[in-house]
Enzyme design. Structure first.
Site, PDB file in Angstrom:
ATOM      1  NE  ARG A 108      -3.940   0.566   1.637  1.00 13.62           N
ATOM      2  CZ  ARG A 108      -5.206   0.589   2.072  1.00 13.62           C
ATOM      3  NH1 ARG A 108      -5.517   1.257   3.169  1.00 13.62           N
ATOM      4  NH2 ARG A 108      -6.155  -0.032   1.417  1.00 13.62           N
ATOM      5  CG  HIS A 135      -8.183   0.194  -3.538  1.00 12.19           C
ATOM      6  ND1 HIS A 135      -7.389  -0.892  -3.202  1.00 12.19           N
ATOM      7  CD2 HIS A 135      -8.963   0.434  -2.434  1.00 12.19           C
ATOM      8  CE1 HIS A 135      -7.673  -1.275  -1.966  1.00 12.19           C
ATOM      9  NE2 HIS A 135      -8.618  -0.502  -1.487  1.00 12.19           N
ATOM     10  CD  GLN A 138     -12.813  -1.918  -1.844  1.00 17.10           C
ATOM     11  OE1 GLN A 138     -12.030  -1.815  -0.911  1.00 17.10           O
ATOM     12  NE2 GLN A 138     -13.991  -2.492  -1.700  1.00 17.10           N
ATOM     13  CG  ASP A 226     -13.770   6.162  -1.558  1.00 16.27           C
ATOM     14  OD1 ASP A 226     -13.868   5.905  -0.332  1.00 16.27           O
ATOM     15  OD2 ASP A 226     -12.668   6.152  -2.164  1.00 16.27           O
ATOM     16  CB  CYS A 265     -14.033   0.883  -0.910  1.00 14.92           C
ATOM     17  SG  CYS A 265     -13.421   2.546  -0.574  1.00 14.92           S
ATOM     18  NE  ARG A 293     -10.108  -5.346  -0.631  1.00 12.66           N
ATOM     19  CZ  ARG A 293      -9.415  -4.365  -0.041  1.00 12.66           C
ATOM     20  NH1 ARG A 293     -10.054  -3.402   0.598  1.00 12.66           N
ATOM     21  NH2 ARG A 293      -8.090  -4.316  -0.125  1.00 12.66           N
TER      22      ARG A 293
HETATM   23  N1   CP Z   1     -11.320  -0.447   1.561  1.00 15.93           N
HETATM   24  C1   CP Z   1     -10.077  -0.498   2.072  1.00 15.93           C
HETATM   25  O1   CP Z   1      -9.095  -0.661   1.348  1.00 15.93           O
HETATM   26  O2   CP Z   1     -10.002  -0.367   3.420  1.00 15.93           O
HETATM   27  P1   CP Z   1      -8.693  -0.189   4.315  1.00 15.93           P
HETATM   28  O3   CP Z   1      -8.143   1.182   4.022  1.00 15.93           O
HETATM   29  O4   CP Z   1      -9.185  -0.317   5.723  1.00 15.93           O
HETATM   30  O5   CP Z   1      -7.700  -1.248   3.952  1.00 15.93           O
HETATM   31  N1  NVA Z   2     -10.076   6.692  -1.563  1.00 16.83           N
HETATM   32  C1  NVA Z   2      -9.766   6.180  -0.242  1.00 16.83           C
HETATM   33  C2  NVA Z   2      -9.932   4.692  -0.215  1.00 16.83           C
HETATM   34  C3  NVA Z   2      -9.641   4.055   1.111  1.00 16.83           C
HETATM   35  C4  NVA Z   2      -9.770   2.566   1.079  1.00 16.83           C
HETATM   36  C5  NVA Z   2      -8.345   6.567   0.137  1.00 16.83           C
HETATM   37  O1  NVA Z   2      -7.464   6.475  -0.718  1.00 16.83           O
HETATM   38  O2  NVA Z   2      -8.126   6.980   1.275  1.00 16.83           O
END
Ligand code: CP
Ligand code: NVA
Length: 307
Positions: A108, A135, A138, A226, A265, A293
């Site tokens: 990440r 992402h 997701q 989101d 998400c 997931r």
């Molecule tokens: N949706 C998602 O990726 O959640 P987290 O940021 O908790 O991993």
């Molecule tokens: N768009 C959000 C998604 C989190 C899972 C972010 O990047 O923070």
């Protein structure tokens, strides 16, 4: 060349379809098992995944961790601040070193370029656990959820409402692969990247930009929201102001089809991008989406590792 899972745009539709089929099958196959019990085939026995986080996570961290356990493998989690990478060791060297220890890396990352650099220098598969740009894991879980709720992807009209962010990009990237129609409804200044929309359209994706959220949601089968402030965004006050008219609430859901599904998400901010009545209401499937997931990523890891 290792099989990396970096962007849905780069993976052939037939392979994404096979990953989704596997996700459904694996979920069914372990119905009734305790969460800590391995899948009967334990296909990743003897394999280890490194999970590296440059930003916060709940779902990604727990789902990948449990996925590796259930597949019979193990994992090592590190926050970038714990690693030498966090104090200047290069991505290239990190990629080469981890390739000697483990079988795959989930990252990440703050910057998508860093994910690409890791993949370029690793001799093992690299999986995108979210970047500032996209992402993909997701969206595999989201599509699994829609199918599980009886929807056929290639006849769906989906509407994204709000910030044209990383999650929106992966929905755009998958549009041509699965054949759904996608309306993207964002205020000026928050539109999704034009290059992704152009590429999706060039590949036959039915992606439209419809600025007015009420028009964009008219007749939609799926409405997606989101957060307005993604991790790394520094202009929260401005975003709250600029995105205020893009809240998914009862009025907006009322424009969609009667049996429309709501996706998010998570993490969610009730009263901002979505009203509590919608996310906690009967059309919302956000906790199935979160659970999936786990199942979708098991299939992604098998695809990456070829086992
Ligand atoms: N949706 C998602 O990726 O959640 P987290 O940021 O908790 O991993
Ligand atoms: N768009 C959000 C998604 C989190 C899972 C972010 O990047 O923070």
């Amino acid at each position: 060349m290792p099989k990396h899972f970096l962007s849905l745009a780069d993976i052939p539709a037939s392979e994404l379809r096979a990953i989704l089929d596997e996700a459904h099958a694996r979920k069914k196959a372990r119905a009734g098992l305790l969460k800590g019990v391995e899948d009967t085939d334990a296909p990743l026995a003897g394999r280890t995944l490194a999970m590296l986080f440059e930003k916060s996570s709940t779902r990604t961290r727990f789902s990948f961790d449990m996925a590796m356990r259930q597949l019979g493998g193990s994992n090592i989690t590190a926050l970038s601040g714990d690693m030498q990478m966090g104090r200047g060791e290069t991505i290239e060297d990190t990629a080469k070193v981890l390739s000697r220890f483990v079988d795959g890396i989930m990252l990440r990352a703050n910057r998508h370029e860093d994910l690409l650099a890791l993949a370029q220098h690793a001799s093992i598969p690299v999986i995108n656990g979210l970047t500032d740009y996209n992402h993909p894991c997701q969206i595999m879980a989201d599509l699994q959820t829609l199918e599980e709720h009886g929807r056929e992807l290639n006849s769906l009209r989906m509407t994204w409402v709000g910030d044209g962010n990383n999650v929106a990009v992966s929905f755009i990237n998958a549009a041509a692969k699965f054949g759904y129609e996608l309306n993207i409804s964002c205020p000026p200044g928050y539109t999704a990247p034009g290059a992704d929309i152009e590429r999706a359209r060039a590949e036959g994706g039915k992606v439209r930009e419809v600025t007015d959220p009420a028009k964009a949601c008219a007749g939609a089968d799926v409405v997606i929201a989101d957060t307005w402030v993604s991790m790394g965004d520094t202009d929260a006050d401005e975003r709250m102001r600029d995105l205020a008219a893009y809240q998914v609430n009862d009025a907006l859901m009322g424009r969609a089809a009667k049996d429309a599904i709501f996706l998010h998400c998570l993490p969610a901010h009730r009263g901002e991008e979505v009203s509590a009545s919608v996310i906690d209401g009967p059309q919302s499937v956000v906790f199935d989406e979160a659970e999936n997931r786990l199942h979708a990523q098991k299939a992604v890891m098998r695809w990456c590792l070829g086992v």
